[in-house]
Design an enzyme around this catalytic site. Structure first.
Site, PDB file in Angstrom:
ATOM      1  N   LYS A 152      18.214 -21.820  26.572  1.00 49.96           N
ATOM      2  CA  LYS A 152      17.803 -21.478  25.205  1.00 49.96           C
ATOM      3  C   LYS A 152      18.848 -20.552  24.587  1.00 49.96           C
ATOM      4  CE  LYS A 152      13.657 -19.680  22.810  1.00 49.96           C
ATOM      5  NZ  LYS A 152      12.288 -19.127  23.012  1.00 49.96           N
ATOM      6  N   SER A 154       5.890 -19.345  23.395  1.00 49.53           N
ATOM      7  CA  SER A 154       7.084 -20.141  23.104  1.00 49.53           C
ATOM      8  C   SER A 154       7.601 -21.037  24.212  1.00 49.53           C
ATOM      9  CB  SER A 154       8.220 -19.232  22.648  1.00 49.53           C
ATOM     10  OG  SER A 154       8.046 -18.935  21.299  1.00 49.53           O
ATOM     11  N   SER A 197       8.755 -21.303  20.095  1.00 45.86           N
ATOM     12  CA  SER A 197      10.125 -21.304  19.636  1.00 45.86           C
ATOM     13  C   SER A 197      11.098 -22.046  20.549  1.00 45.86           C
ATOM     14  CB  SER A 197      10.607 -19.859  19.453  1.00 45.86           C
ATOM     15  OG  SER A 197      10.664 -19.202  20.711  1.00 45.86           O
TER      16      SER A 197
HETATM   17  N1  GLN Z   1       4.940 -18.451  17.866  1.00 47.58           N
HETATM   18  C1  GLN Z   1       4.864 -17.070  18.215  1.00 47.58           C
HETATM   19  C2  GLN Z   1       5.642 -16.268  17.218  1.00 47.58           C
HETATM   20  O1  GLN Z   1       6.049 -16.803  16.266  1.00 47.58           O
HETATM   21  C3  GLN Z   1       5.394 -16.854  19.610  1.00 47.58           C
HETATM   22  C4  GLN Z   1       6.850 -16.945  19.674  1.00 47.58           C
HETATM   23  C5  GLN Z   1       7.381 -16.696  21.039  1.00 47.58           C
HETATM   24  O2  GLN Z   1       6.669 -16.786  22.034  1.00 47.58           O
HETATM   25  N2  GLN Z   1       8.647 -16.317  21.103  1.00 47.58           N
HETATM   26  O3  GLN Z   1       5.843 -15.116  17.364  1.00 47.58           O
END
Ligand code: GLN
Length: 486
Positions: free
Chosen positions: A79, A178, A154
């Site tokens: 990532k 994410s 994400s």
């Molecule tokens: N979707 C969640 C956010 O927008 C979690 C994102 C994540 O786990 N990095 O914060």
């Protein structure tokens, strides 16, 4: 089957029997990328030459008779919020558009030591803030099962590249879901380890008390292998825990007899799609048939999870993102005549709208006069949520729920409605708040799109999660389906 379609453990067996070489594997995966990446857009960077060179080195190493590890010769996607020495690392933000780290994240260092081959860096929501990968400043990643839908986020690039067979293993990071939510949307396996199980050194920080790196893989066995190689104490991360790392492959036992499994009532209620609910209840039924004791459990504080998270995560993010000032890293605005306007313009040009929204929210929650009402209150609710989990684990070995309230949604469907986007993580966020581990595995299809089952365990009970996930996987066929990409 082509090499790129195989799992890491299958490729390892082939390498071990000298039926293939690291170079063949890497070329097969690169060939796949060249054919499907135009449709999927999972990658920010693909390291073609470096990967082939590395594969040749690995083949020489193997030819010299040296011992190979389960990761030797395996192409891994990373990532793009994890630092890779000499390789562009953007966190999918314009503010890091030219950032080339001088060091590797500890997890990257570990897989290199194990002989793995970094194949590329994957797209994400800017600074991992989002649930669809649409917040990337660079590109929109498509869900390989339906190119009109999002891969989740994400870690959308990492999940999509696994589903599309563009990498064998991929690193994700999970702050509020994410790893698990994109795993669910893309029909792959994703695990968020216990907080402290894996070093965060070199992970570009979003919310440090919640962030954790973990595996995205094609099956549960690969998740166990990959976690074994990335876990462990790191003197460079004081929040990583000094506990021995088990060989997680030993917990791949096809047996759930007499295990007590709780089905979380609140995560099958309001806001959860009825077809999702049906898949989860069928999974529960199967586990019961396989000998587990399955019962409903009520966890009344979970409904405060999303609200609590969006105070704490934004507060921590507003502090972590202070460092992007145009001086130390990445982008610096040309439109500046003094220090202050340089700061303003750099941040105005460099951050996207969601990141700005979070900095504003977090700064507000931390400001004098509001701190007690918001930040402090949220910390207290975080403890209540953790207590609710402790209580549940005094009765159950693990808990199950849907990973996400829906299947993958259409690209653009939620971009104008941040609150509905935030609700994508209703089932995953409480797990980060409590610091405990959870895995998402494929458990069905709705409208030809995958559904994910989340299995949650107490702190450092990853072995329990692997056992239950493996049993479910061995007794179902969902993980064998592949999207049709041409
Ligand atoms: N979707 C969640 C956010 O927008 C979690 C994102 C994540 O786990 N990095 O914060």
């Amino acid at each position: 089957m082509e090499l790129f379609e195989l799992t890491a453990h299958e490729l390892h067996a082939k390498l071990d029997r000298k039926e293939t070489s690291a170079e063949e594997i890497v070329r097969s995966v690169l060939g796949r990328i060249s054919r499907v990446e135009n449709s999927v857009s999972a990658f920010m960077t693909v390291n073609i030459d470096e990967a082939i060179t590395k594969a040749k080195e690995i083949d020489e190493y193997i030819a010299s008779g040296k011992k190979i590890t389960p990761l030797t010769g395996i192409p891994i996607a990373i990532k793009d919020n994890m630092c890779t020495r000499g390789i562009l690392t953007t966190a999918s933000s314009k503010i890091l558009r030219n950032y080339i780290p001088p060091y590797n994240a500890t997890v990257v260092e570990k897989i290199l030591q194990a002989g793995a081959i970094p194949i590329g860096k994957t797209n994400l929501d800017e600074f991992a803030m989002g649930s669809s990968t649409e917040n990337s400043a660079y590109k929109v990643t498509k869900n390989p099962w339906n190119l009109g839908t999002v891969p989740g986020g994400s870690s959308g690039g990492s999940a999509a590249c696994i589903a599309a067979d563009e990498a064998i293993l991929a690193f994700g990071s999970d702050t509020g879901g994410s790893i698990r939510q994109p795993a669910s949307f893309c029909g792959v396996v994703g695990l968020k380890p216990t907080y402290g199980r894996v070093s965060r050194y070199g992970l570009i920080a979003f919310a440090s008390s919640l962030d954790q790196i973990g595996p995205l893989t094609k099956d549960v066995t690969d998740a166990a292998i990959f976690l074994t190689s990335m876990a462990g104490h790191d003197p460079k991360d004081s929040t990583s825990v000094e506990l021995p790392v088990p060989d997680y492959r030993r917990s791949l036992i096809d047996d759930v007899k007499n295990l007590k499994i709780g089905v979380i009532k609140e995560l099958l209620g309001e806001g959860i799609g009825s077809s999702i609910k049906k898949s989860i209840l069928e999974a529960a039924e199967l586990l019961k048939k396989l000998g587990a004791k399955v019962e409903e459990v009520s966890m009344p504080t979970l409904k405060y999870g999303v609200a609590t998270y969006y105070l704490l995560a934004t507060a921590e993010a507003s502090s972590n993102l202070e460092r992007y000032d145009g001086v130390k890293y990445g982008h610096r605005s040309d439109e500046a005549n003094d220090l202050l306007s340089m700061y303003y313009n750099t941040r105005r040009e460099g951050f996207g709208p969601e990141v700005k929204r979070r900095i504003m929210l977090g700064t507000y929650a931390l400001s004098a006069g509001y701190y007690d009402a918001y930040y402090l209150k949220a910390q207290k609710v975080r403890t209540l949520i953790k207590n609710d989990f402790d209580k549940a684990f005094s009765k159950f070995d693990c808990l199950i729920s849907p990973t996400a309230p829906s299947i993958a949604f259409k690209i653009g469907e939620k971009t104008d409605d941040p609150l509905s986007m935030y609700l994508s993580d209703i089932a995953t966020i409480p797990v980060n708040l409590a610091g405990i581990p959870a895995i998402s595995i494929p458990c069905g299809f709705v409208n030809d799109l995958p559904v994910g089952l989340q299995i949650i365990g107490k702190a450092f009970s990853e072995e329990m999660l692997f056992r239950v996930a493996y049993t479910y996987e061995q007794n179902t066929e969902w993980h064998k389906r592949k999207p049709k990409l041409t």
